[in-house]
Design a protein around this motif. Structure first.
Motif, PDB file in Angstrom:
ATOM      1  N   ARG A   1       0.775  -1.236   0.000  1.00  0.00           N
ATOM      2  CA  ARG A   1       0.000   0.000   0.000  1.00  0.00           C
ATOM      3  C   ARG A   1       0.806   1.285   0.000  1.00  0.00           C
ATOM      4  O   ARG A   1       0.301   2.319  -0.391  1.00  0.00           O
ATOM      5  N   LEU A   2       1.981   1.250   0.502  1.00  0.00           N
ATOM      6  CA  LEU A   2       2.694   2.516   0.636  1.00  0.00           C
ATOM      7  C   LEU A   2       3.551   2.766  -0.594  1.00  0.00           C
ATOM      8  O   LEU A   2       3.966   1.836  -1.274  1.00  0.00           O
ATOM      9  N   ARG A   3       3.761   4.057  -0.852  1.00  0.00           N
ATOM     10  CA  ARG A   3       4.637   4.416  -1.957  1.00  0.00           C
ATOM     11  C   ARG A   3       5.964   4.854  -1.373  1.00  0.00           C
ATOM     12  O   ARG A   3       5.996   5.700  -0.485  1.00  0.00           O
ATOM     13  N   PHE A   4       7.011   4.282  -1.834  1.00  0.00           N
ATOM     14  CA  PHE A   4       8.317   4.732  -1.363  1.00  0.00           C
ATOM     15  C   PHE A   4       9.367   4.326  -2.367  1.00  0.00           C
ATOM     16  O   PHE A   4       9.141   3.452  -3.219  1.00  0.00           O
ATOM     17  N   LYS A   5      10.497   4.941  -2.212  1.00  0.00           N
ATOM     18  CA  LYS A   5      11.625   4.666  -3.107  1.00  0.00           C
ATOM     19  C   LYS A   5      12.156   3.263  -2.859  1.00  0.00           C
ATOM     20  O   LYS A   5      12.218   2.810  -1.719  1.00  0.00           O
TER      21      LYS A   5
ATOM     22  N   LYS B   1      10.926   0.391  -3.647  1.00  0.00           N
ATOM     23  CA  LYS B   1       9.945  -0.637  -3.305  1.00  0.00           C
ATOM     24  C   LYS B   1      10.131  -1.879  -4.176  1.00  0.00           C
ATOM     25  O   LYS B   1      10.148  -3.004  -3.683  1.00  0.00           O
ATOM     26  N   LYS B   2      10.280  -1.623  -5.472  1.00  0.00           N
ATOM     27  CA  LYS B   2      10.426  -2.754  -6.381  1.00  0.00           C
ATOM     28  C   LYS B   2      11.701  -3.528  -6.051  1.00  0.00           C
ATOM     29  O   LYS B   2      11.688  -4.760  -5.992  1.00  0.00           O
TER      30      LYS B   2
ATOM     31  N   ASP C   1      -2.928  -7.403  -1.372  1.00  0.00           N
ATOM     32  CA  ASP C   1      -3.302  -6.845  -2.669  1.00  0.00           C
ATOM     33  C   ASP C   1      -4.773  -7.096  -2.985  1.00  0.00           C
ATOM     34  O   ASP C   1      -5.395  -6.361  -3.728  1.00  0.00           O
TER      35      ASP C   1
ATOM     36  N   SER D   1       2.729  -4.570 -10.841  1.00  0.00           N
ATOM     37  CA  SER D   1       1.814  -3.777 -10.032  1.00  0.00           C
ATOM     38  C   SER D   1       2.544  -3.020  -8.929  1.00  0.00           C
ATOM     39  O   SER D   1       1.952  -2.225  -8.233  1.00  0.00           O
ATOM     40  N   PHE D   2       3.830  -3.283  -8.768  1.00  0.00           N
ATOM     41  CA  PHE D   2       4.521  -2.610  -7.655  1.00  0.00           C
ATOM     42  C   PHE D   2       5.220  -1.336  -8.067  1.00  0.00           C
ATOM     43  O   PHE D   2       5.838  -0.691  -7.268  1.00  0.00           O
ATOM     44  N   LYS D   3       5.137  -1.047  -9.345  1.00  0.00           N
ATOM     45  CA  LYS D   3       5.929   0.087  -9.796  1.00  0.00           C
ATOM     46  C   LYS D   3       5.502   1.377  -9.115  1.00  0.00           C
ATOM     47  O   LYS D   3       4.339   1.538  -8.815  1.00  0.00           O
TER      48      LYS D   3
END
Lengths: 421, 283, 513
Positions: free
Chosen positions: B97-101, B103-104, B168, C511-513
């Motif tokens: 759920r969170l957006r951060f640098k 992550k991938k 997800d 989906s993680f991008k």
């Protein structure tokens, strides 16, 4: 805001730290405890003996740590360091070269009276490059047992095969001779030997003879074909290539002869079998298949010195493991043949223990790890012999080719092993 | 009737064959546990005599503290089941759920770490825990807490990966609504996500429980004392001993050890199916 | 709900948890530092700082979620992996296992040899009048009695010595015996003291009542880091790969050696030494086949079962309960039972079919057995997943296709399967990775065998990379941790690149991008 957060938490941390200080305050194990590691049978039995009488070394406490299996003990000792390692480990004789090379075992000198209790072969088993690393504990060997309800004592290998082939259907036999104890290499050595092969030849003086051919391929192949194979080149069912199920089959009365280990004879005695123990008979009358007779040992580790109990551990080796009194007390529960000579003669040692001892005396060969474990980058005897049985008895490969291949490896192992002794 | 024949008969036929495949080994376990000789050697598929000697042995022999083993396994596996999910779920939530640098990269790392042939970490873990033992003997080598710590580390990768799939599947609209209400990520996690994900968390912890229950390589190195062994170590000892293989007690012990697991599984089977598939079927 | 999560309560709770964790860590940091475990101490300190920064500031929200998991992941997964990578650059095998200083002290210890007659003395351990450690030694057979300390030896007159039943001296002038407890306290000193005997020999204590005559045959010279054999005069020098080797005969070296850094030699061996390369390639191929077949068969059977059960069927609940049994039972037990069943002579399978298949002796059958057992173990998982997924596929899709005249097969191939694969492919990848390293099934079922040893094979025909590596590192005979580590690292790079490629293609991570 942050300031105060940190302040609050720091104060809390401090109190919590003080309060929980006892939770993981280092507890020092009693410093003068001698720690002995052992496997799943020897461990609990040693524990029992030490519990009954614990003052073998005045001034020290003895703690036996039994592992759940031999493999677990092996891995643990392989990984152990001075931090948590044992002072004495009860292990197989082939741990000695490894342990010495890895710097895990420490040299041992025994008093002359203790030395007199064992044979030179026993010490040879526990030495590496002339240095002794432990005290012989029990003799490891196998012997053949025959079911006297089905058959009588065989004089030659052929008699056993003939009995099997003649009574196979009538008695619903699943096999003739099978290996119940010791596996298809260590335990089955005596079958190979009865058929004319060996991993190495001992000369009369008791040393390995580098010049004799250990496995005369033509002879062995001919014997294998004659006794173990049917006309079509497949197994005649007399000798199975695996050891699984052999014990049950023998106990169920569907196998007349079995090679059994000296650590489990009670299972047979308890099931009502007489202890008809003998070496595997050879091709000719009076010949015997030789079986490994090695000793396991109580081995001193270098950690004993690190733990400050070196002298205590050495005393334990001399006073308990090396003494007849200790060996008798231990073997009365472990029920294997003791290595200690006085203990072997002790009245409390059972007939079966002595029977194994006798089979070992008649047909025992020393188990020389430096040769058997294989030349560097080569093949161990332990892998070669099971592969030989499989190839010949299961996969229908030519006994001659297989025997020649094995002979080549045996010779290489002898050549590489002798300088290591 | 014709339709039944056409549609259902073959299904029953196939199902019966597969049932046989599944039940055959289980039947043999019972056969061996109840046989007086206690072997896997089959002379007949119908027992000639039935004996409870093997079961009796488990509870009376002083050399086999079976109840202790069972207790240890349940305590260890239970603790791991709870803790690994509590810790893993938080990471999974963040990944989902969170957006951060990074992550991938983080996710890839997590996946890759699991692919490392971890068998050699045996040595490393042993060395680390031996050292821990030297300054904190209660959580180092040879202790239950020590083993728990190691298991917890090992469970992280798998659980985060599995849980992320489940997270997800929870509609993102829900936490977006919360966000609009001014809730922080932490609040969203506790107030929205945890209650919603409770079923899947339960399933993952059940899977962790089973995984831990089955582990024996580390357990047999860590928990040496006979009374502190786990059931997997104890049972494996019966038949992989250097000196003897005791199929009878092994089979009897396995049956008893399976009962709680099978019971949980069967009683929760619907729940498990929905939990497992929630992870794969994106909402 | 809102009230329960009262802000004040939760914040206080958080502080308490953070404080307790910090306290625990702080304590561990201090005690580990005191024990000179600087690496662990450092790791814990970083953990402590990270906790403070993460939970007491809002520097990074994601970190609040990640930190606990990361802590354990780094300590027990990433840390050991790095350790393995480090091990791969060392000459680290049986014979080269300990550090160099340890090896030197071990060599010195094995260099202490008993005299040729292996003379031992009966002794009493005690002190002389000035509290120096002293032994009262007796050789009753030769009637030799003396006192010895680390610096002097005093012979006693056999005629005047008071002896016990064994003929051992019991008392001597100025000699005070130590009680067992006193001896215990002095263990280290007793074990290391060298008592005077003659110019060539000294005496060491080998137990509470026995001592033996020794000489030092190997001497260490720290100024030029060499060992000298006192008897032969041979000089041994550090050979750069972890052993002291004879200057004139390189194959004569002292044992034990130590683990010496050899950088990339282990890796080089993997590619240049055919003895190592050949089995590795064979094992790698089988590992790929094994993992692929396992995933395919498990998925196929799971799907088949799911499709069969995907309608109201009489007895469906019972079937379902049966089908998930393998999943619910402890797998270690199931594998071992299967192992017994496959036995050639006495196993249930050959008995059932009246066959005599050499399951574990023949490479092909052994591989088949491994796949069959793994199928049994794993299909329920895919059954559960696919049955859920099947239910989630809208029925309208297949109904519409059926109306359009598509056959059942077409519907399955064109609609059901693609939709299903889209859903389960991440799980297939995960399952592949799991089975690639599925140690338990190989170790417990076949042990990697059968091995065509006579044909010159080193690896077993069912050995997968991880079981083969385990054998190299911990198996019987020579254990080579350095080489095994190098193999692990190489395996890792291979599987990582395969998986990353697979992931890119299947877009699992999109989906993680």
């Amino acid at each position: 805001m942050i300031q105060s957060k940190f302040g609050k938490v720091a104060a809390l941390t401090l109190t919590a730290g003080l309060m929980s200080g006892f939770v993981s305050a280092p507890v020092h194990a009693a410093s003068k405890t001698i720690i002995v590691w052992a496997d799943e049978t020897r461990g609990p039995h040693l524990q029992q003996v030490i519990a009954a009488k614990g003052d073998w070394v005045p001034g020290y406490t003895i703690k036996i740590v039994p592992f759940s299996s031999f493999a677990a003990l092996d891995t643990a000792f392989g990984n152990a360091t001075a931090l948590t390692g044992p002072d004495i480990v009860v292990g197989a004789n082939d741990w000695v070269p490894t342990g010495a090379k890895e710097g895990k075992l420490a040299p041992v000198t025994l008093s002359s009276s203790v030395r007199a209790q064992f044979t030179a072969n026993n010490f040879f088993d526990l030495s590496y490059k002339g240095v002794l690393y432990g005290v012989p504990l029990d003799v490891n060997n196998v012997a053949m047992i025959y079911n006297s309800k089905l058959t009588s004592k065989p004089g030659t290998f052929a008699q056993m095969v003939n009995f099997y082939l003649a009574n196979k259907t009538a008695d619903k036999l699943t096999a003739g001779l099978c290996v119940a104890g010791g596996g298809m290499s260590w335990g089955a050595e005596s079958v190979l030997s009865a058929l004319g092969g060996a991993p190495y030849i001992m000369s009369a003086s008791g040393a390995v003879d580098p010049s004799s051919d250990p496995l005369p391929a033509a002879t062995v192949a001919a014997n294998v074909s004659k006794y173990l194979l049917a006309k079509n080149g497949k197994s005649n069912g007399f000798f199975p290539a695996t050891d699984t199920g052999c014990k049950t089959a023998f106990l169920a009365g569907t196998v007349p002869y079995a090679i059994i280990g000296n650590w489990e004879w009670q299972d047979y005695a308890n099931a009502g079998f007489d202890m008809n123990l003998m070496p595997v008979p050879g091709i000719l009358h009076g010949q015997n298949g030789a079986a490994f007779a090695s000793v396991s040992g109580a081995l001193l580790t270098v950690y004993a010195a690190a733990h400050g109990v070196d002298q205590g551990a050495k005393s334990l080796l001399n006073n308990f493991f090396g003494s007849a009194a200790g060996a008798v007390a231990y073997q009365n529960v472990e029920l294997r043949p003791p290595a200690n000579k006085k203990a072997q003669k002790d009245a409390s040692v059972t007939a079966a223990q002595k029977g194994f001892g006798k089979a070992g005396a008649v047909a025992g060969v020393p188990q020389i790890g430096a040769i058997l474990n294989g030349a560097p980058g080569g093949k161990a005897f332990w892998d070669l012999l099971p592969a030989f049985w499989t190839d010949v008895l299961v996969n229908g490969k030519s006994p001659l080719t297989s025997a020649q291949a094995m002979d080549t490896f045996f010779k290489a192992n002898v050549a590489a092993g002798i300088p290591q002794l | 009737m014709k339709r039944w024949l056409k549609e259902d008969l073959w299904r029953h036929a196939v199902a019966l064959v597969i049932s046989f495949f599944v039940l055959f080994p289980i039947y043999l376990v019972f056969l061996s546990a109840l046989s007086p000789t206690g072997s896997l050697q089959v002379t007949s598929f119908i027992p000639k005599s039935i004996s409870f000697r093997n079961f009796h042995l488990l509870f009376t022999s002083p050399a086999i503290p079976y109840l202790d083993w069972m207790k240890n396994s349940i305590v260890i596996a239970g603790t791991i089941a709870v803790l690994s999910v509590v810790i893993g779920a938080a990471s999974a939530f963040a990944f989902s759920r969170l957006r951060f640098k990074g992550k991938k990269q983080g996710l890839q790392l997590l996946l890759l770490v699991q692919m490392f042939p971890a068998i050699l970490s045996l040595s490393a873990v042993y060395v680390i825990m031996e050292r821990v033992y030297s300054f904190a003997p209660r959580i180092g080598l040879g202790t239950e807490p020590g083993l728990l710590l190691v298991y917890l580390g090992g469970a992280m990768g798998v659980n985060i990966w599995l849980l992320k799939g489940f997270v997800d599947s929870i509609p993102i609209e829900l936490d977006e609504a919360a966000k609009v209400d001014g809730a922080s990520a932490v609040q969203t996690y506790w107030l929205i996500f945890v209650p919603l994900a409770a079923p899947v968390l339960a399933v993952v912890s059940l899977l962790s429980f089973i995984g831990t229950f089955n582990e024996f390589i580390l357990a047999r190195l860590f928990l040496v004392d006979q009374h502190s062994r786990t059931i997997a170590v104890g049972l494996q000892g019966f038949i992989s001993g250097q000196y003897a293989t005791n199929w009878g007690p092994f089979a009897a012990g396995s049956i008893i050890a399976s009962i709680p697991l099978v019971a949980i599984f069967l009683s929760l089977q619907r729940y498990i199916i929905s939990g497992l598939t929630a992870g794969s079927v994106k909402g | 709900m809102e009230k329960f999560f009262n802000r004040k309560v939760t914040v206080t709770l958080k502080y308490i948890v953070v404080a307790f964790t910090s306290a625990l860590l702080l304590m561990l940091i201090m005690s580990s530092f005191a024990k000179r475990e600087y690496a662990i101490s450092g790791f814990l300190t970083i953990g402590l700082i990270a906790i403070a920064v993460t939970y007491l500031t809002n520097y990074s929200i994601p970190m609040k979620f990640f930190l606990p998991g990361m802590f354990f992941l780094f300590a027990f997964v990433v840390g050991p992996i790095l350790y393995t990578v480090a091990m791969s650059t060392f000459h680290y095998e049986t014979g080269n296992y300990i550090s160099k200083p340890d090896a030197i002290s071990r060599i010195l210890a094995t260099g202490v040899r008993p005299d040729p007659n292996q003379t031992t003395f009966d002794i009493i351990i005690g002190e002389d009048s000035s509290k120096n450690l002293e032994i009262l030694a007796s050789d009753p057979t030769n009637k030799v009695y003396f006192l010895s300390t680390a610096s002097t030896k005093t012979d006693l007159d056999p005629a005047t010595v008071a002896v016990d039943g064994n003929g051992d001296a019991t008392i001597a002038p100025g000699f005070h015996a130590l009680t067992p407890d006193q001896q215990t306290a002095l263990d280290q000193q007793i074990a290391t003291t060298r008592f005077v005997y003659s110019s060539a020999f000294f005496i060491t204590i080998e137990g509470s009542n026995v001592a033996s005559l020794k000489s030092q045959t190997l001497k260490y010279n720290s100024s030029n880091d060499t060992f000298v054999n006192v008897q032969t005069g041979a000089v041994y020098k550090d050979n750069g790969v972890g052993n002291y080797a004879n200057l004139t005969n390189k194959t004569d070296f002292l044992q034990p050696g130590w683990r010496a850094p050899i950088w990339f030699s282990n890796y080089a061996k993997l590619f240049t030494d055919p003895q190592i390369r050949k089995p590795l390639i064979q094992v790698f191929i089988w590992t790929m086949v094994f993992a692929t077949l396992t995933v395919l068969t498990q998925f196929a059977l799971g799907l088949l079962v799911a499709m069969i059960m995907n309608r109201k069927l009489f007895g469906r609940r019972i079937y379902r309960s049966i089908f998930i049994l393998p999943y619910a039972m402890p797998s270690i037990m199931s594998i071992l039972i299967w192992g017994g069943m496959f036995d050639t002579e006495f196993g249930a399978i050959n008995h059932l079919f009246g066959s005599h298949v050499p399951w574990f002796q023949n490479a092909f059958y052994a591989r088949a057995a491994v796949i069959i057992v793994n199928l049994w173990l794993g299909f329920p998982y895919f059954y559960l997943i696919t049955s859920g997924a099947l239910q989630a596929i809208p029925a309208e899709l297949s109904e519409a296709a059926a109306i359009d005249g598509a056959s059942n097969r077409q519907i399955f191939r064109k609609i059901t399967l693609p939709l299903l694969l889209q859903v389960v492919s991440p799980l297939l990848v995960a399952s592949f990775a799991f089975n690639f390293n599925n140690f338990n099934i190989i170790y417990l079922l076949t042990g990697g065998g059968p091995t065509n040893t006579l044909g010159g094979a080193v690896a077993g025909s069912t050995d997968i990379l991880i079981s083969y590596t385990y054998k190299i590192a911990f198996g019987a005979g020579t254990q080579n941790l350095g080489l095994a580590s190098a193999i692990s690292v190489v395996i890792f790079f291979i599987i990582a690149s395969i998986s990353l490629y697979g992931i890119r293609r299947s877009r699992v991570l999109d989906s993680f991008k």
